[in-house]
Design an enzyme around this catalytic site. Structure first.
Site, PDB file in Angstrom:
ATOM      1  N   HIS A  53      39.728   6.003  16.549  1.00 30.11           N
ATOM      2  CA  HIS A  53      39.604   7.166  17.418  1.00 30.11           C
ATOM      3  C   HIS A  53      39.709   8.489  16.671  1.00 30.11           C
ATOM      4  O   HIS A  53      38.863   9.379  16.828  1.00 30.11           O
ATOM      5  CB  HIS A  53      40.661   7.139  18.516  1.00 30.11           C
ATOM      6  CG  HIS A  53      40.630   8.357  19.394  1.00 30.11           C
ATOM      7  ND1 HIS A  53      41.386   9.486  19.134  1.00 30.11           N
ATOM      8  CD2 HIS A  53      39.910   8.629  20.504  1.00 30.11           C
ATOM      9  CE1 HIS A  53      41.129  10.395  20.052  1.00 30.11           C
ATOM     10  NE2 HIS A  53      40.250   9.919  20.890  1.00 30.11           N
ATOM     11  N   HIS A  97      40.266   1.120  27.673  1.00 34.69           N
ATOM     12  CA  HIS A  97      40.229   2.271  26.769  1.00 34.69           C
ATOM     13  C   HIS A  97      40.795   1.893  25.399  1.00 34.69           C
ATOM     14  O   HIS A  97      41.989   1.638  25.263  1.00 34.69           O
ATOM     15  CB  HIS A  97      41.053   3.397  27.394  1.00 34.69           C
ATOM     16  CG  HIS A  97      41.006   4.689  26.674  1.00 34.69           C
ATOM     17  ND1 HIS A  97      42.133   5.405  26.358  1.00 34.69           N
ATOM     18  CD2 HIS A  97      39.965   5.418  26.215  1.00 34.69           C
ATOM     19  CE1 HIS A  97      41.812   6.522  25.753  1.00 34.69           C
ATOM     20  NE2 HIS A  97      40.488   6.558  25.646  1.00 34.69           N
TER      21      HIS A  97
END
Length: 248
Positions: free
Chosen positions: A52, A9
Site C-alpha cells: 500500500h 481491503h
C-alpha cells in the site's frame, strides 16, 4: 435490497497483516467475500508488487521507498511481523502472484494503482499485460486517485473497468464526470452520507459505486440501503453477515 460486492481491503486486514498472502488466504477460508481490494507499486527493476504505502517503513522490517528497492531486496523483507510476531515470515507478493491466486480461487480483484505520489512510468501497461495475458479482464477492475492514469488506462485497454478514487467533495461533479471515460466511482463512504444526491448522479451516469473503507455495522447497513454496488472493508466477515441479513 441488492447485495453489493464485498471486497476485503488489502485482504482480511483487520486480523492479518495487510496485503500479505495470509490475509488473502484467510479471506477465502473464513469469509464469503467476492474478492479483494489491493494496491500495486513498482520496484526499481520494474516489477509490480503488492503493497500500500510508498515506503516499506510501516509494514515491513525495512526502510525506504518501494521504487528504490529491487524486487529481490523487497522479497527479503518480512511483511508480517509488524502486525504480530505470530505472523513473522510473510513476504511480499508480485502482481502476478496475486492475479494467479485470484484466478485459482475465483475471486475478483479491485487493484489500486498507487501512482498519485510517484508517477510510475509504464505501470498502466504492465498491469494491462499481466491481466490480459491471463484473460482476466472480467475478473479485475482498477482504480486510482490519479485520474489521469485512469483516463490513460481506459484508452489503452477499454476491456478492463476503471474507477476514480476520491475522498473530498468536488465542485460541479457532474461536469467533472463529463471529461472522464471511467466505468466506476470509488468515493469515501462519508461522501455518500453527507451528499446523498451523489448516488443518483453516479447511477444515472451508468457508473458503479464502490465505496471505502466501511468497517462499522451501522455504516455497512447504510451503504447497502443507499445502493452501493461494492463495499470495501477491513472486516469482510462482518460485512458478509450484515449483507446476508439484509439482502435477498
Amino acid at each position: 435490497m441488492k447485495r453489493p460486492l464485498i471486497l476485503a481491503h488489502r485482504g482480511f486486514s483487520e486480523q492479518y497483516p495487510e496485503n500479505s498472502p495470509l490475509a488473502f488466504q484467510m479471506t477465502v477460508d473464513r469469509t464469503e467475500a467476492d474478492g479483494f481490494e489491493s494496491d500495486v507499486h513498482m520496484t526499481r527493476d520494474g516489477v509490480p508488487v503488492i503493497i500500500h504505502d510508498d515506503t516499506v517503513d510501516r509494514t515491513t522490517n525495512g526502510t525506504g521507498f518501494v521504487r528504490d528497492h529491487t524486487y529481490q531486496e523487497l522479497l527479503e523483507l518480512d511483511i508480517g511481523v509488524w502486525k504480530s510476531p505470530a505472523f513473522a515470515g510473510q513476504h511480499i507478493w508480485t502482481l502476478d502472484q496475486l492475479l494467479d491466486f485470484c484466478r485459482e480461487t475465483d475471486r475478483l480483484l479491485n487493484l489500486e494503482l498507487k501512482n498519485d505520489f510517484f508517477f510510475y512510468e509504464g505501470l498502466e501497461q504492465r498491469v494491462i499485460d499481466a491481466v490480459t495475458s491471463r484473460q482476466m479482464q472480467e475478473q479485475v477492475f482498477v482504480s486510482s486517485f490519479n485520474h489521469l492514469s485512469m483516463q490513460r488506462f481506459k484508452t489503452l485497454c477499454p476491456e478492463i473497468r476503471t474507477g476514480l478514487l476520491y475522498d473530498k467533495p468536488l465542485l460541479h461533479m457532474d461536469r467533472y464526470l463529463d471529461g472522464s471515460n471511467a466505468d466506476c466511482i470509488h468515493p469515501r463512504y462519508r461522501l455518500l452520507q453527507n451528499l446523498p444526491e451523489l448516488t443518483d448522479l453516479f447511477h444515472e451516469r451508468g457508473m458503479e459505486i464502490h465505496t471505502w473503507t466501511v468497517n462499522e455495522e451501522a455504516d455497512m447497513r447504510d451503504m447497502i440501503a443507499r445502493g452501493a454496488d461494492g463495499i470495501i472493508t477491513n472486516r469482510p466477515d462482518r460485512l458478509c453477515r450484515v449483507a446476508e441479513g439484509l439482502c435477498c
